[in-house]
Scaffold this motif. Structure first.
Motif, PDB file in Angstrom:
ATOM      1  N   SER A  16      -0.774  -1.470  -7.339  1.00  0.00           N
ATOM      2  CA  SER A  16      -0.507  -0.299  -8.189  1.00  0.00           C
ATOM      3  C   SER A  16      -1.541   0.805  -7.963  1.00  0.00           C
ATOM      4  O   SER A  16      -1.214   1.988  -7.969  1.00  0.00           O
ATOM      5  CB  SER A  16      -0.510  -0.733  -9.674  1.00  0.00           C
ATOM      6  OG  SER A  16       0.471  -1.723  -9.914  1.00  0.00           O
ATOM      7  N   ASP A  39      13.591   6.396  -5.048  1.00  0.00           N
ATOM      8  CA  ASP A  39      14.429   5.189  -5.097  1.00  0.00           C
ATOM      9  C   ASP A  39      13.921   4.136  -4.118  1.00  0.00           C
ATOM     10  O   ASP A  39      13.824   2.948  -4.467  1.00  0.00           O
ATOM     11  CB  ASP A  39      15.890   5.540  -4.759  1.00  0.00           C
ATOM     12  CG  ASP A  39      16.560   6.357  -5.869  1.00  0.00           C
ATOM     13  OD1 ASP A  39      16.023   6.351  -7.000  1.00  0.00           O
ATOM     14  OD2 ASP A  39      17.586   7.002  -5.584  1.00  0.00           O
ATOM     15  N   THR A  41      10.925   3.845  -2.830  1.00  0.00           N
ATOM     16  CA  THR A  41       9.607   3.365  -3.264  1.00  0.00           C
ATOM     17  C   THR A  41       9.755   2.305  -4.348  1.00  0.00           C
ATOM     18  O   THR A  41       9.076   1.264  -4.325  1.00  0.00           O
ATOM     19  CB  THR A  41       8.756   4.527  -3.790  1.00  0.00           C
ATOM     20  OG1 THR A  41       8.605   5.510  -2.761  1.00  0.00           O
ATOM     21  CG2 THR A  41       7.370   4.047  -4.222  1.00  0.00           C
ATOM     22  N   GLN A  42      10.655   2.575  -5.339  1.00  0.00           N
ATOM     23  CA  GLN A  42      10.885   1.597  -6.401  1.00  0.00           C
ATOM     24  C   GLN A  42      11.457   0.297  -5.845  1.00  0.00           C
ATOM     25  O   GLN A  42      11.084  -0.804  -6.283  1.00  0.00           O
ATOM     26  CB  GLN A  42      11.835   2.197  -7.443  1.00  0.00           C
ATOM     27  CG  GLN A  42      11.213   3.323  -8.250  1.00  0.00           C
ATOM     28  CD  GLN A  42      12.204   3.974  -9.203  1.00  0.00           C
ATOM     29  OE1 GLN A  42      13.331   3.497  -9.366  1.00  0.00           O
ATOM     30  NE2 GLN A  42      11.789   5.071  -9.834  1.00  0.00           N
ATOM     31  N   ASP A  43      12.327   0.436  -4.862  1.00  0.00           N
ATOM     32  CA  ASP A  43      12.916  -0.749  -4.242  1.00  0.00           C
ATOM     33  C   ASP A  43      11.847  -1.601  -3.556  1.00  0.00           C
ATOM     34  O   ASP A  43      11.805  -2.832  -3.711  1.00  0.00           O
ATOM     35  CB  ASP A  43      13.979  -0.308  -3.237  1.00  0.00           C
ATOM     36  CG  ASP A  43      14.749  -1.492  -2.655  1.00  0.00           C
ATOM     37  OD1 ASP A  43      14.748  -2.562  -3.276  1.00  0.00           O
ATOM     38  OD2 ASP A  43      15.331  -1.323  -1.558  1.00  0.00           O
ATOM     39  N   ALA A  45       8.591  -1.518  -4.151  1.00  0.00           N
ATOM     40  CA  ALA A  45       7.677  -2.029  -5.171  1.00  0.00           C
ATOM     41  C   ALA A  45       8.276  -3.245  -5.876  1.00  0.00           C
ATOM     42  O   ALA A  45       7.565  -4.235  -6.161  1.00  0.00           O
ATOM     43  CB  ALA A  45       7.342  -0.935  -6.177  1.00  0.00           C
ATOM     44  N   LEU A  46       9.563  -3.184  -6.164  1.00  0.00           N
ATOM     45  CA  LEU A  46      10.228  -4.310  -6.823  1.00  0.00           C
ATOM     46  C   LEU A  46      10.172  -5.556  -5.950  1.00  0.00           C
ATOM     47  O   LEU A  46       9.907  -6.665  -6.451  1.00  0.00           O
ATOM     48  CB  LEU A  46      11.685  -3.943  -7.136  1.00  0.00           C
ATOM     49  CG  LEU A  46      12.525  -5.037  -7.833  1.00  0.00           C
ATOM     50  CD1 LEU A  46      11.912  -5.397  -9.185  1.00  0.00           C
ATOM     51  CD2 LEU A  46      13.976  -4.565  -7.999  1.00  0.00           C
ATOM     52  N   GLN A  47      10.431  -5.394  -4.655  1.00  0.00           N
ATOM     53  CA  GLN A  47      10.377  -6.526  -3.738  1.00  0.00           C
ATOM     54  C   GLN A  47       8.981  -7.155  -3.715  1.00  0.00           C
ATOM     55  O   GLN A  47       8.831  -8.380  -3.717  1.00  0.00           O
ATOM     56  CB  GLN A  47      10.749  -6.057  -2.331  1.00  0.00           C
ATOM     57  CG  GLN A  47      12.212  -5.645  -2.166  1.00  0.00           C
ATOM     58  CD  GLN A  47      13.150  -6.841  -2.193  1.00  0.00           C
ATOM     59  OE1 GLN A  47      12.808  -7.904  -1.682  1.00  0.00           O
ATOM     60  NE2 GLN A  47      14.320  -6.669  -2.797  1.00  0.00           N
ATOM     61  N   ILE A  49       6.432  -6.904  -6.050  1.00  0.00           N
ATOM     62  CA  ILE A  49       6.005  -7.492  -7.327  1.00  0.00           C
ATOM     63  C   ILE A  49       6.785  -8.774  -7.616  1.00  0.00           C
ATOM     64  O   ILE A  49       6.236  -9.766  -8.124  1.00  0.00           O
ATOM     65  CB  ILE A  49       6.174  -6.468  -8.459  1.00  0.00           C
ATOM     66  CG1 ILE A  49       5.160  -5.309  -8.254  1.00  0.00           C
ATOM     67  CG2 ILE A  49       5.957  -7.117  -9.819  1.00  0.00           C
ATOM     68  CD1 ILE A  49       5.313  -4.168  -9.227  1.00  0.00           C
ATOM     69  N   THR A  50       8.081  -8.766  -7.265  1.00  0.00           N
ATOM     70  CA  THR A  50       8.892  -9.979  -7.449  1.00  0.00           C
ATOM     71  C   THR A  50       8.329 -11.130  -6.637  1.00  0.00           C
ATOM     72  O   THR A  50       8.203 -12.263  -7.119  1.00  0.00           O
ATOM     73  CB  THR A  50      10.346  -9.705  -7.044  1.00  0.00           C
ATOM     74  OG1 THR A  50      10.894  -8.683  -7.890  1.00  0.00           O
ATOM     75  CG2 THR A  50      11.195 -10.967  -7.181  1.00  0.00           C
ATOM     76  N   ASN A  53       5.155 -12.421  -8.223  1.00  0.00           N
ATOM     77  CA  ASN A  53       5.430 -13.186  -9.440  1.00  0.00           C
ATOM     78  C   ASN A  53       5.975 -14.569  -9.122  1.00  0.00           C
ATOM     79  O   ASN A  53       5.841 -15.501  -9.942  1.00  0.00           O
ATOM     80  CB  ASN A  53       6.409 -12.427 -10.338  1.00  0.00           C
ATOM     81  CG  ASN A  53       5.732 -11.244 -11.032  1.00  0.00           C
ATOM     82  OD1 ASN A  53       4.523 -11.270 -11.265  1.00  0.00           O
ATOM     83  ND2 ASN A  53       6.501 -10.219 -11.366  1.00  0.00           N
ATOM     84  N   ARG A  72      12.353  -2.907   4.216  1.00  0.00           N
ATOM     85  CA  ARG A  72      13.223  -2.252   3.216  1.00  0.00           C
ATOM     86  C   ARG A  72      13.682  -0.886   3.719  1.00  0.00           C
ATOM     87  O   ARG A  72      14.822  -0.489   3.471  1.00  0.00           O
ATOM     88  CB  ARG A  72      12.469  -2.092   1.887  1.00  0.00           C
ATOM     89  CG  ARG A  72      12.101  -3.381   1.198  1.00  0.00           C
ATOM     90  CD  ARG A  72      13.264  -4.334   1.059  1.00  0.00           C
ATOM     91  NE  ARG A  72      14.354  -3.767   0.271  1.00  0.00           N
ATOM     92  CZ  ARG A  72      15.552  -4.314   0.143  1.00  0.00           C
ATOM     93  NH1 ARG A  72      15.831  -5.451   0.776  1.00  0.00           N
ATOM     94  NH2 ARG A  72      16.487  -3.731  -0.596  1.00  0.00           N
TER      95      ARG A  72
END
Length: 536
Positions: A16, A39, A41-43, A45-47, A49-50, A53, A72
Motif C-alpha cells: 500500500s 480499474d 490498478t484495482q484489479d 491490487a485485488l489479485q 492482496i487476495t 491473505n 494482469r
C-alpha cells in the motif's frame, strides 16, 4: 500462524505504501486512460492482496508484485482486443519498474531499451536524477523522498513528472558524443608564479587528460555541465563533481549554470603562424646574440674584467650569458607591476595553455629562482635539467651567496656539503669557492665605462639590430594572439599581455640554434651546473 499473519500484514502495508502509486502510473502509461488505469490498478491490487491473505509469502516481493502486474495487464489487453505488446518500451512507464528478481532484472538490463534509459540517467540533471533513482531504483516512496530532500510531496511529484518527459525525449534522441569523447586532445602549459599551491598546484592538476579536454572544450565557449558531459562522453554525476573541483581551484569560472576556462589557451593555428615567422628570423637573430656575447666578453677580457666571475670557463658561462642577453632584449615587459593571481592553498601563479600544434619539438628552457639572488636556467635538453635540483632551499641559496662572497667559513657544514654534492661549489684546498657564474653589479657598471668608443658603438649597433628584429616579431605575435583571445582575456589588459608574451619567441629557439651553430657545446667537459648564476 501468528508469525505468518504478521509477515502478511507487513507485506500488505509495504504494498500500500510503496507500490500502489507506481502501479497506477504503470497502468496509465499502458492504457492511456485514467478510468481504465484505475480499474486495472484495482484489479492488480485485488489479485495481490487476495494472494497474500491466502498465505502466499513470495521470496522476492518486488519481483512477485510486478510479475502479477504484467500478467494482469496482458490479460486486460487481450480482453480489450487492443494491441498485444510485451514490456519492450515505447513509453517511459515501461522502465518505471523496480524488479529485484535476478533473472528478470538481468534480462531487462541486456535490452536495448534499458541501455537507453541508463544512458539518459547518466546525462540528466542531479535534481531530477536523484529523485528518479530513489523512486524507481531504490524503491522509495514519494513521501520518503520528500522528507530526505526537505521538499514538499508535490515538488517531488512535479520533478518526477518532468523527469519522465526529459528521459523519454532523451531516449528518442540519437546522442552524438564529441570527438574528444574517444580521442582526447593534448595540451601543454607554461607556468609563471611567485608561489606554487601547498599541494603542488597548478602542476598537480594539469596532468589529467580529462581536465585538459574540459579546458579545451570550455575555452571561450561557456558550457553547461550537461553539454560538457555529452561532448566528452562522461556521465554527468562525475562531470559535475570535476567541474565543482576545477572551479574551486580557479581553473574554471562559473557564471549562472555555465563554465568557462579561466586561463588563456593559444590555438594551434596561432602557434603555427608564429612558428613559421620565427623560423625565418631565428638563424640571423641567434647569430647577432652570439656576436653580442662574444664581443662584450672579448672587450671585458681586453680590459682585464671577468664580468661573469672567475670560477667557470667561458664555454660553460655561455649558457647563462646567451639566455641573460635574450631575456634582457627579447622578453616583453609589462607596463607597471605584474602581479600573479592569488590562488587557493597559498598559491600565486598564472598559466597559459598550448593546443597541440604541428610545429617541431624544441627542448624547453625554463628558469627557476631562489633566495639570495640565485637563479638557474633549466635546459630540457639531453637530460641536463635533471643533473641539478629543481630548486635550492633558502638555507642552501644563502650558503651559496656566502661562498660567492668569500665567506664560506661562516656557513653550516650541512649546507656546504649539500652544495658540494650538487656541484654548485667546489673545494680549493681548505676553502670553498663557487662553480657557477657570479655577476657583480659594480663590475658590470665599470666594464661598460672601460670600453673604447669603437667597442661601445659596435655593441650598441648589434643591440639595436636585435631590438629591431625582436620588435617586429613581438608585434606580429602579439597582434595575432590578442585577436584570437576570447572576450574574457581580450578585455583584460593584464591577462591579454600575459597570453601574448607567452606566445612570442622564447629562449629555447635561440638556444637550440646556438647548439646547431656549435657556438654552445654539450660534451664530457660541460659542467653539470650550466645555467646557474648568482648576483652579489
Amino acid at each position: 500462524m501468528q508469525e505468518t499473519n504478521k509477515t502478511r500484514d507487513m507485506l500488505v502495508g509495504e504494498f500500500s505504501e510503496n507500490y500502489v502509486e507506481k502501479l497506477f502510473y504503470f497502468c496509465l502509461k499502458k492504457t492511456g486512460s485514467h478510468i481504465e488505469a484505475e480499474d486495472l490498478t484495482q484489479d492488480i491490487a485485488l489479485q495481490i492482496i487476495t494472494a497474500l491473505n491466502k498465505g502466499t509469502i513470495p521470496t522476492s516481493f518486488s519481483a512477485w508484485v510486478w510479475q502479477i502486474a504484467r500478467n494482469r495487464y496482458s490479460l486486460w489487453a487481450k480482453e480489450k482486443h487492443n494491441r498485444n505488446e510485451s514490456l519492450t518500451g515505447d513509453h517511459i512507464g515501461d522502465y518505471e519498474i523496480e524488479d529485484e528478481s535476478k533473472g528478470i532484472l538481468d534480462e531487462m538490463i541486456h535490452t536495448e531499451q534499458m541501455a537507453l534509459l541508463r544512458r539518459e540517467l547518466a546525462f540528466i540533471k542531479s535534481d531530477y536524477r536523484n529523485i528518479v533513482v530513489a523512486y524507481y531504483i531504490e524503491n522509495k516512496s514519494v513521501r520518503d523522498i520528500a522528507s530526505s530532500l526537505s521538499v514538499s510531496i508535490s515538488a517531488v511529484q512535479q520533478r518526477l513528472h518532468r523527469a519522465r518527459i526529459i528521459l523519454k525525449e532523451g531516449m528518442n534522441m540519437a546522442r552524438e558524443f564529441g570527438i574528444r569523447s574517444y580521442k582526447p586532445e593534448e595540451i601543454t602549459f607554461t607556468n609563471s608564479c611567485d608561489n606554487f599551491g601547498d599541494y603542488g598546484q597548478p602542476w598537480s592538476i594539469l596532468y589529467h587528460a580529462l581536465y585538459k579536454n574540459i579546458f579545451l572544450e570550455a575555452y571561450g565557449n561557456p558550457s553547461t555541465a550537461e553539454e560538457l558531459a555529452i561532448e566528452l562522453g562522461v556521465a554527468l554525476p562525475y562531470m559535475e563533481d570535476e567541474l565543482k573541483y576545477l572551479t574551486e581551484q580557479t581553473f574554471l569560472i562559473k557564471k549562472e549554470n555555465k563554465y568557462e576556462t579561466a586561463f588563456p589557451i593559444i590555438g594551434k593555428d596561432v602557434q603555427e603562424k608564429i612558428w613559421n615567422y620565427n623560423s625565418r628570423i631565428t638563424e640571423r637573430l641567434t647569430e647577432l646574440f652570439e656576436k653580442l656575447v662574444d664581443d662584450y666578453s672579448k672587450a671585458c677580457e681586453t680590459h682585464g674584467i671577468k664580468y661573469y666571475g672567475e670560477y667557470t670557463t667561458y664555454e660553460d658561462a655561455k649558457w647563462v650569458l646567451l639566455m641573460r642577453a635574450f631575456d634582457a632584449l627579447a622578453y616583453a615587459k609589462y607596463k607597471g607591476k605584474f602581479e600573479y593571481t592569488k590562488r587557493p592553498d597559498n598559491g600565486s601563479w598564472d598559466i597559459v595553455g598550448y593546443q597541440n600544434a604541428d610545429t617541431p619539438y624544441i627542448p624547453w628552457v625554463g628558469q627557476h629562482g631562489s633566495d639570495a639572488s640565485f637563479s638557474q636556467y633549466k635546459f630540457k635538453y639531453e637530460n641536463i635539467e635533471a643533473k641539478t635540483p629543481s630548486f635550492l632551499s633558502s638555507e642552501e641559496a644563502h650558503a651559496l651567496a656566502m661562498v660567492a662572497k668569500g665567506k664560506g667559513e661562516i656557513c653550516e657544514q650541512i649546507w656546504l656539503d649539500k652544495l658540494l654534492g650538487y656541484g654548485y661549489i667546489k673545494k680549493n684546498n681548505s676553502a670553498y669557492e663557487p662553480a657557477i657564474v657570479v655577476f657583480n653589479a659594480d663590475t658590470a657598471e665599470k666594464s661598460w665605462m672601460s670600453f673604447t668608443d669603437e667597442e661601445r658603438n659596435s655593441i650598441t649597433q648589434n643591440v639595436e639590430e636585435i631590438k629591431r628584429i625582436v620588435s617586429a616579431a613581438k608585434e606580429f605575435a602579439f597582434n595575432l594572439t590578442a585577436e584570437s583571445l576570447p572576450p574574457l582575456f581580450k578585455n583584460n589588459e593584464r591577462m591579454c599581455y600575459f597570453a601574448c608574451s607567452n606566445s612570442t619567441m622564447s629562449r629555447d629557439i635561440v638556444f637550440m640554434q646556438a647548439i646547431k651553430d656549435g657556438w654552445i657545446k654539450n660534451n664530457e667537459h660541460t659542467s653539470k651546473v650550466v645555467g646557474a648564476y648568482i648576483y652579489i
